[in-house]
Design an enzyme around this catalytic site. Structure first.
Site, short mmCIF file in Angstrom:
data_model
loop_
_atom_site.label_atom_id
_atom_site.label_comp_id
_atom_site.label_asym_id
_atom_site.label_seq_id
_atom_site.Cartn_x
_atom_site.Cartn_y
_atom_site.Cartn_z
N CYS A 1 -30.64 57.38 24.34
CA CYS A 1 -32.50 57.81 24.96
C CYS A 1 -32.73 59.19 24.25
CB CYS A 1 -32.01 58.07 26.39
SG CYS A 1 -31.57 56.84 27.62
N ARG B 1 -31.03 58.56 17.48
CA ARG B 1 -30.00 58.59 19.06
C ARG B 1 -29.57 57.22 18.72
NH1 ARG B 1 -30.44 63.79 20.52
NH2 ARG B 1 -29.82 62.94 22.50
N TRP C 1 -32.24 53.92 25.72
CA TRP C 1 -30.78 53.05 25.29
C TRP C 1 -30.55 52.64 27.31
CZ3 TRP C 1 -25.44 52.98 26.76
CH2 TRP C 1 -24.62 52.56 26.08
N ASN D 1 -33.59 61.45 30.42
CA ASN D 1 -31.98 60.58 29.10
C ASN D 1 -30.93 61.15 30.41
OD1 ASN D 1 -29.79 60.24 27.88
ND2 ASN D 1 -30.68 62.44 26.81
N GLY D 2 -30.22 60.16 30.97
CA GLY D 2 -29.26 60.12 31.87
C GLY D 2 -29.12 59.50 32.20
N GLU E 1 -10.56 55.56 10.59
CA GLU E 1 -11.71 55.30 10.80
C GLU E 1 -12.70 54.46 9.68
OE1 GLU E 1 -13.87 57.20 11.50
OE2 GLU E 1 -15.53 57.94 10.08
N LYS F 1 -16.44 51.85 10.88
CA LYS F 1 -17.34 51.90 9.69
C LYS F 1 -17.74 50.76 9.72
CE LYS F 1 -18.28 55.52 10.04
NZ LYS F 1 -17.81 56.68 11.47
N GLU G 1 -18.62 49.66 12.97
CA GLU G 1 -20.48 49.97 13.63
C GLU G 1 -21.26 48.43 12.67
OE1 GLU G 1 -19.72 54.10 14.86
OE2 GLU G 1 -19.08 53.46 12.21
N HIS H 1 4.26 44.21 13.82
CA HIS H 1 4.59 44.20 14.98
C HIS H 1 4.06 43.06 15.47
CE1 HIS H 1 8.52 46.11 14.21
NE2 HIS H 1 7.60 46.82 14.13
N LYS I 1 -25.97 57.29 18.78
CA LYS I 1 -25.67 58.27 18.16
C LYS I 1 -25.07 59.76 18.37
CE LYS I 1 -25.64 60.41 13.94
NZ LYS I 1 -23.89 60.30 12.81
#
Ligand code: G6P
Length: 612
Positions: free
Chosen positions: A2, A27, A74, A100-101, A485, A489, A492, A508, A607
């Site tokens: 948001c 964002r 969002w 926002n929230g 990481e 990437k 995402e 395993h 973001k």
């Protein structure tokens, strides 16, 4: 997550709001809208989808308003559609809010407001705010600013809001608790925004609103009050970010620009702090604990996503160099599982944005339990940076691409410096080891420049594997977090399922997945575990898996086993993640581009995750 932008002044508000919303796109959002005070009436335009669609819609009319608010949403409560998009308005269209929230007690508030005759049209939690403010104003016959303040005393949850009313055409009110809100101060004009990116073009003078503060601009005068009605003395700060830093500068995507910015970003992170000639690291955020550090029993890192991965590298670094036990925690798990926190623990909160709700809550919890909290943040003035007792800014510059790149490597640089300084304070590192580490740290930016020269070759490799549906990333030691990481990437931005694993753990479980359709990225740039990882690669090879390896010049043996390999410069093991992640960022980037994905704004991602 948001984005809010608002304007009151003497310029046309619509272009400022639309440009601001574009700046906030990074964002993450799924719908967008604006409300303008147009000739005394509130006009609202909203779309499901992109800011570009909103712009096209707005272009069909002429706008003269000098007061307005805008929002990218969002979705949390209610699906992403036009009705649920912000701004939200009361029944007679005279009062409008962006938020926002999350309003946690929205159900109870809504029930009460419905009893009083208010009618709701959306599925959002935000809509209760409009009705609540209206109801209070109606009952108390007070100003808008006062009604907002009183309304917020009844609200449980996290919010940044901005409100205006056609009944008070010279007033704009904003407030925050748990979600960020910045005020920009121009000449007889004011801006509100979720972060400084929509503001920097117009003014460098800003005020970061604190939790529990309500800011009102009435007839050109700004006043800030706390929720319990205390007038505050605002601190005006100077923005350090530049307009160029938040634009693409000739690159096709922000992510690519930010990958290429890493040599400079790392240099900014270490410059003035790393002094090889004196064998010194200067970090005031760590130095203030110089007397406690030799006796510390434990260090805890908290973070989410990429920042959690940085924490994992931190564990390897700090245990290795300072011989101090480290626990690596997800913000979300830490806060809800009744963690054991001792008053002599050092908690290191890692966050690019400094606004991630779960990490922020973990910081507050650690403080309540009496622990010292050090923040490693990129965004200056962010909530975590201000909440922590001390900190290290990473100085990566604004990171706009949703997938974190330069923020990660600068976090690693910060953790490396911290590990070295703690190692010195705890007398675990020889002068020679410190000297070697510091000298090599200064060579990292140039070595990254060399890796960036492999970009075309990495794009070709990407072309061979872009059709795959699954990827496995394997690493050991310092390169295990890099495997995680690298996989993050890829998933995402390309939506390919990817998993990172400690190479030896593969047998395993994940080994069952390996066949000729499974590309396996092996990161083998650290010297210590090299022979071991070669054996792991043999296991993949003998089951038909395709191997893409990241090696150094010493990794010949692995090259012959690989279908493709990327050779990068060699470095000391503790510094190897700073280099080995770069080809993985580029690989993910090119695969995503080849698959036609929206690299900078991947679906469903935000973001800055300001809700838990
Ligand atoms: C979101 C972002 C990730 C980021 C994570 C933590 O999920 O999409 O890229 O790593 O939040 O963010 P922070 O700002 O706390 O580092």
């Amino acid at each position: 997550m948001c984005g809010i932008v608002a304007y009151i002044g003497h310029q046309a508000a619509a272009p400022i709001l639309l440009k601001g919303l574009e700046r906030l796109e990074y964002r993450g959002y799924d719908s967008a809208g604006v409300a303008l005070l147009e000739k005394g009436r509130i006009e609202i335009r909203k779309v499901k989808g992109r800011v570009a669609d909103l712009k096209a819609l707005m272009a069909q009319e002429t706008w003269t308003a000098q007061l307005g608010i805008g929002h990218t949403r969002w979705a949390t409560h209610g699906e992403p559609n036009q009705t649920n998009a912000h701004p939200h308005v009361n029944e007679d269209g005279s009062l409008v809010v962006v938020h926002n929230g999350i309003i946690e007690n929205h159900a109870a508030l809504k029930e009460e407001l419905e009893r009083r005759g208010h009618q709701f049209y959306s599925e959002t939690d935000t809509e209760v705010l409009v009705h609540l403010i209206e109801e209070i104003q109606h009952q108390k016959r007070c100003s808008l600013a006062e009604a907002v303040r009183l309304a917020l005393t009844e609200v449980v949850g996290a919010y940044a809001i901005v409100v205006f009313s056609s009944d008070e055409p010279e007033t704009l009110v904003g407030a925050r608790k748990g979600s960020p809100l910045v005020i920009g101060i121009g000449k007889n004009e004011y801006y509100f925004a979720s972060d400084a990116t929509p503001i920097v073009e117009y003014t460098k003078r800003v005020i970061y609103l604190d939790d529990g503060e309500v800011a009102s601009i009435e007839n050109g005068r700004l006043e800030i009050k706390t929720l319990d009605n205390q007038v505050q003395d605002p601190v005006i700060e100077e923005l350090t970010i530049s307009l160029e830093a938040i634009e693409k500068g000739g690159f096709e995507h922000f992510m690519l620009k930010e990958i290429y910015e890493q040599p400079e970003a790392i240099l900014r992170a270490i410059r003035g702090r790393v002094r090889p000639a004196q064998n010194r690291v200067k970090l005031s955020g760590v130095w203030i604990y110089k007397d406690e550090i030799p006796h510390l029993q434990r260090l805890i890192t908290v973070g989410c996503g990429t920042s959690w991965h940085a924490g994992l590298v931190g564990e390897y670094l700090i245990e290795d160099m300072a011989r101090l036990p480290v626990e690596v925690e997800y913000g979300s798990e830490f806060r809800y599982r009744n963690p054991i926190i001792y008053s002599n623990d050092l908690v290191v909160a890692i966050s690019q944005s400094g606004e991630t709700a779960d990490t922020l809550a973990a910081v507050k919890l650690a403080k309540e339990k009496g622990a010292r909290v050090l923040g490693i943040c990129n965004v200056v003035g962010s909530s975590i940076a201000r909440e922590a007792h001390s900190g290290i800014y990473t100085h990566a510059g604004p990171e706009i691409g949703v997938a974190s790149t330069k923020a990660f490597t600068t976090q690693l640089a910060a953790l490396t410096m911290m590990g070295i300084l703690m190692g010195q304070l705890r007398r675990q590192l020889t002068d020679e080891a410190v000297h070697q580490l510091l000298t090599e740290l200064y060579r990292i930016p140039d070595k990254i420049r060399d890796i960036l020269k492999l970009d075309n070759m990495i794009r070709e490799i990407a072309g061979k594997y872009a059709h795959a549906n699954n990827f496995l990333y394997l690493g050991r030691g310092y390169n295990f977090p890099v495997a995680l990481e690298g996989a993050l990437k890829l998933k995402e931005i390309s939506y390919i399922h990817a998993e990172g694993y400690p190479a030896a753990e593969m047998k395993h479980g994940p080994i069952a997945l390996i066949d000729e359709n499974m590309p396996v990225v092996v990161i083998a740039t650290n010297h210590k575990q090299f022979d071991k990882i070669v054996s792991n690669v043999q296991e993949v090879k003998s089951r038909g898996g395709k191997i893409i390896s990241v090696v150094t010049e010493n990794g010949r043996e692995l090259r012959s086993l690989s279908d493709d390999y990327i050779e990068i410069p060699s470095t000391l093991d503790p510094l190897s993640p700073l280099l080995s992640i770069i080809p993985l960022q580029l690989l993910a980037y090119h695969i995503a581009v080849l698959r036609g994905c929206d690299v900078d704004k991947p679906r469903n991602l935000a973001k800055s995750v300001t809700v838990e």
